[in-house]
Structure formats: structure tokens, C-alpha cells
Motif scaffolding. Structure first.
Motif, short mmCIF file in Angstrom:
data_model
loop_
_atom_site.label_atom_id
_atom_site.label_comp_id
_atom_site.label_asym_id
_atom_site.label_seq_id
_atom_site.Cartn_x
_atom_site.Cartn_y
_atom_site.Cartn_z
N UNK A 203 0.78 -1.18 0.01
CA UNK A 203 -0.03 0.03 -0.25
C UNK A 203 0.83 1.27 0.16
N UNK A 204 2.07 1.00 0.29
CA UNK A 204 2.85 2.22 0.56
C UNK A 204 4.17 2.40 -0.40
N UNK A 205 4.55 0.95 -0.85
CA UNK A 205 5.64 0.92 -1.61
C UNK A 205 5.51 -0.09 -2.79
N UNK A 235 13.00 -5.67 -4.37
CA UNK A 235 13.60 -4.39 -4.25
C UNK A 235 12.33 -3.44 -4.10
N UNK A 236 12.50 -2.57 -3.20
CA UNK A 236 11.45 -1.56 -2.69
C UNK A 236 11.92 -0.14 -3.19
N UNK A 237 10.71 0.54 -3.80
CA UNK A 237 11.15 1.76 -4.39
C UNK A 237 11.33 2.78 -3.34
N UNK A 238 12.23 2.75 -2.35
CA UNK A 238 12.34 3.86 -1.30
C UNK A 238 12.98 5.08 -1.58
N UNK A 255 5.23 -16.54 3.35
CA UNK A 255 5.39 -15.16 3.12
C UNK A 255 6.41 -14.64 3.39
N UNK A 256 7.57 -15.29 4.05
CA UNK A 256 9.01 -14.65 4.45
C UNK A 256 9.61 -14.19 3.21
N UNK A 257 10.26 -12.88 3.19
CA UNK A 257 10.99 -12.32 2.09
C UNK A 257 11.83 -11.55 2.69
N UNK A 258 12.95 -11.19 1.88
CA UNK A 258 13.95 -10.16 2.16
C UNK A 258 13.65 -9.05 1.20
N UNK A 259 13.81 -8.02 1.73
CA UNK A 259 13.75 -6.56 1.10
C UNK A 259 14.76 -5.57 0.90
N UNK A 260 15.19 -5.32 -0.18
CA UNK A 260 16.06 -4.44 -0.45
C UNK A 260 15.63 -3.25 -1.04
N UNK A 261 16.36 -1.88 -0.43
CA UNK A 261 15.99 -0.81 -0.73
C UNK A 261 16.60 -0.43 -2.29
N UNK A 262 15.79 0.24 -2.97
CA UNK A 262 16.51 0.38 -4.36
C UNK A 262 17.73 1.03 -4.25
N UNK A 263 17.71 2.00 -3.35
CA UNK A 263 19.07 2.97 -2.90
C UNK A 263 20.15 2.02 -2.44
N UNK A 264 19.97 1.11 -1.92
CA UNK A 264 21.05 0.05 -1.54
C UNK A 264 21.64 -0.70 -2.82
N UNK A 265 20.66 -1.21 -3.76
CA UNK A 265 21.05 -1.76 -4.76
C UNK A 265 21.99 -0.93 -5.68
#
Length: 425
Positions: A203-205, A235-238, A255-265
Motif C-alpha cells: 500500500x505504501x511502496x 527491491x522496494x522503491x524507497x 510469506x517470508x521475504x527479504x527486501x532491499x531498498x533500491x537505493x542500496x542496490x
């Protein structure tokens, strides 16, 4: 003269919390003035004097913004309790509405208005003045407003049904309400954790699967090596809100997942991203979340049981300005929140323990990453880069980090990684 012990504990706790936090922030500020410009050998060559100057300026700006927020929030908290504002709001509402659910909703909303005005004012200043000044915030005002609206709606959708269930439990379960309510809260919390990655967070990203072939290859090898299964790496559009970087592990079961900020990538190499993922996998493989649940779930029941022994006492409500002779049973739910206000000032002690436990887990996850990758250097270089990109403080006063850091400071992580590397060579 009769002394209301609940009011006395509230005043003592508030004074302790205000004083300790004020002293800690000043210690950290003083430490920056004395040692902030020093570049330790662990990061020499990776950080320039300009980087250090920016970090000092950023941290000092946040400190000088924190001071008025801290003082105003403390003064407001005292004023609301000593003026009897809590009781006044409830009695005005209850005088024309007797239905428990609308009474508690209105009470919660009205009571939150003064603190929300202050917190939102400083949040706006931090977001659109401080973060913009140092080049971090990419947030637009319409986006900020939309986030606030979404946050309120999500809280309502989650909170109102839980509140309705709590009313039924506390009014009908008599002496066993704490046990039933505790069970409902635990199940509710687990349900939210399960749906958060796939329903609430989107809902937010925006979340998209990793599409970089080199990164995907390293991830697949890492999963094979560790025997880890998840619903994916996303990858999250942080960057649409901030240039700060991060990565996190969320959800459980399927439902477990790892999320990377796009800035980090964008900031790290594929090898460094693999090391960061190794750290996040370390939390899972070392069962850190499960271990925390094994502590938090019994604590939930224990706190509710202890709470059940106090929320029927008239002196609790009198301390907050309630004057009606007979307290309705459903108001005991308000009593729970009042007890958290009474003892909230002592939370700084429990935070000290919680931070110690969290830092221990972070060291363990770092070690897992080093062992999985075969070397500590990719994780070390990624930590230094992220520290630089986020303008995080290098030299941190030890006592300050103990009370305020749930992750070890950069230098402690680097030293621990290199020490563990030597021990295993």
C-alpha cells in the motif's frame, strides 16, 4: 495528605526518562565535538574529511531539533496528566454516548490530538527542512499527506476490530479476560506479520523481484548454500521518499521475504549485496525472530496478568482526572493505557536490555554472513558505504549506543568481523 501512588510513579518515571535522555544526548553531542572529526584506521581511505564534516553537521542539526521536541513533549505529557485532561475528555464523551466502542474510539482520537500536532509539526520540519537540506529526502508534500491518510486508514482497519474484540472480552470474561485477550493479541500479531509483506507494505511502496542477472545468480547460490527458502528477494522503491539505504527480513512461513531498498542496490556491488543478504539470512537461520517471539509472547501474558491486578483500582483513574463514582467495566481498557503512561518513563531500562539483545543478534548475523561468504571484507565494505551514504555517526559514545542503538556501531561491527575472521583462519 494522601499521595496517589500511580501519579507519583508517573512523575518519577517521567523525570527519570527526561533526565536520562537529556544527559545521553548531551554526552553524544559532546563526544562528537571532541572526537567527531577523527577518522579511525578501520575506515581510513573510505571516508573523506568532507564526509565526516557532513555527518557531524547532520547529527548536530538533528540534535538541536530534538531538544525543543523533547522539552515540549515532556511538558505536554505533564500538563495533560496534571490538568486531568484524560478524565475530562472521557467524562464529556460518556455524558452523551454510552456505547463502549464509539466512546473508546472518540476518546483515543481526541486524546491523541495534542501530541499528534506536536509530533507531526516536528516530523514535517525534519522531513522537509533537515532531510532536504542534507540531500536525503525526495518526499513531496502530496506524498507525505497520502502516507498519513493511508496510515490512519490501515490503523483503523486493524485497530477497530481488535478494540471491539477487547471490549467483548473484558466485559464478559471476568477474571480471565487477560488470558483470552493475550491469546487474541498474539494471534492477531502473527496474522499481521503474515499479511504485512503481501497486503500492507504494498500500500505504501512498490516491490519488484530482483532482475539484475549477476545479483540473481549470487542470490541463488546463496540460497542453495544456506538451504533457505522464501517467497523471494524484492527491491522496494524507497528512493521515492528518501535516499537513505537499508535492507530487512519480514514475514514468516510462505510469506517470508527479504527486501532491499533500491537505493542500496544502486550503492553496492553484487558481492556486497550478497554479503548483506547473508546477514539478513543469518537472522533467519539463527532463529532470531522465533527466539524473540518466545520471549515476547510470555511477556504479553505476564504484562496483561499484572495489569489485571491494577486496572480496577479507582486511584489509577483519579490520578488522571477521572471523577465519576462508578467506572464502567469497559473503561478498564483505558486503564491498561493509563498504566502504560504510569510506567512508561521506566521503559528506558527495558530498552537497554532489548538493545543489548538486538545487538547480540546483529553480531551473530554478521558472523553468519562472514562464514557464508568466506570473508568479512564484502560485508565490511558494504557497511562502510551505507554508513557514508546515510551520514551515520562514526565515533559514538559507548553509553549512548547502549541506550539508543539496537544495531552495533560501525566500528564495533568491523572489529568483530575481522576478529572472527582471524579466529577462523
Amino acid at each position: 495528605m494522601n499521595i496517589n501512588l500511580f501519579l507519583l510513579f508517573f512523575l518519577i518515571g517521567s523525570a527519570i526518562d527526561f533526565t536520562i535522555n537529556s544527559i545521553l544526548e548531551f554526552i553524544d553531542y559532546r563526544h562528537r565535538k571532541l572526537h567527531g572529526k577523527e577518522i579511525p584506521e578501520e575506515v581510513a581511505g573510505s571516508l573523506s574529511n568532507e564526509d565526516i564534516e557532513k555527518t557531524i553537521s547532520y547529527e548536530n542539526t538533528k540534535f538541536f531539533t530534538w531538544i525543543p521536541h523533547h522539552i515540549i513533549s515532556f511538558a505536554l505529557s505533564l500538563a495533560m496528566v496534571l490538568s486531568g485532561f484524560y478524565g475530562y475528555v472521557f467524562e464529556r464523551i460518556y455524558s452523551f454516548i454510552q456505547e463502549p466502542l464509539p466512546v473508546l474510539i472518540l476518546y483515543s482520537v481526541i486524546l491523541s490530538i495534542p501530541s499528534s500536532i506536536i509530533s507531526l509539526s516536528f516530523e514535517l520540519y525534519n522531513e522537509f527542512v533537515v532531510e532536504k537540506k542534507f540531500g536525503f529526502s525526495t518526499m513531496t508534500f502530496p506524498q507525505w499527506i497520502l502516507d498519513q491518510i493511508k496510515g490512519i486508514l490501515v490503523s483503523a482497519v486493524i485497530g477497530v476490530p481488535l478494540l471491539a474484540a477487547a471490549i467483548q472480552i473484558i466485559t464478559k470474561a471476568q477474571d480471565w479476560w487477560w488470558l483470552i485477550l493475550g491469546g487474541v493479541m498474539v494471534l492477531f500479531s502473527l496474522g499481521i506479520s503474515f499479511i504485512y509483506p503481501t497486503i500492507i507494505a504494498p500500500l505504501f511502496n512498490k516491490f519488484t523481484p530482483v532482475d539484475n542477472e549477476e545479483i540473481k545468480s549470487r542470490i541463488e547460490n546463496l540460497f542453495t548454500k544456506t538451504g533457505f527458502k522464501s517467497s523471494g528477494i524484492f527491491i522496494m522503491d524507497a528512493s521515492k521518499r528518501s535516499r537513505h539505504s537499508n535492507a530487512y527480513f519480514t514475514g514468516f512461513g510462505k510469506n517470508k521475504r527479504i527486501v532491499l531498498y533500491d537505493t542500496l542496490v544502486n550503492q553496492l556491488t553484487a558481492e556486497e549485496i550478497e554479503a548483506v543478504l547473508g546477514h539478513e539470512l543469518g537472522h533467519c537461520k539463527k532463529h532470531h525472530i522465533t527466539k524473540r517471539m518466545c520471549i515476547s509472547i510470555p511477556m504479553t501474558f505476564a504484562i496483561l496478568f499484572i495489569t489485571s491486578k491494577f486496572i480496577h483500582m479507582n486511584s489509577l483513574y483519579q490520578a488522571f482526572g477521572f471523577t465519576i463514582a462508578k467506572i464502567p467495566v469497559f473503561v478498564q481498557l483505558i486503564g491498561i493505557s493509563l498504566l502504560f503512561e504510569v510506567f512508561g518513563g521506566f521503559r528506558i531500562i527495558t530498552n537497554l536490555i532489548s538493545n543489548w539483545s538486538s545487538r547480540r543478534d546483529e553480531f551473530e548475523a554478521d558472523k553468519f554472513s562472514r562464514e557464508t561468504c568466506g570473508t568479512p571484507e564484502p560485508l565490511i565494505s558494504s557497511l562502510i558505504k551505507l554508513n557514508k551514504e546515510n551520514s551515520s555517526q562514526i565515533n559514538v559514545a559507548k553509553v549512548y549506543s547502549m541506550f539508543n542503538y539496537n544495531h552495533p556501531p560501525l566500528l564495533e561491527r568491523i572489529r568483530a568481523l575481522r576478529l572472527s575472521g582471524k579466529e577462523n583462519n
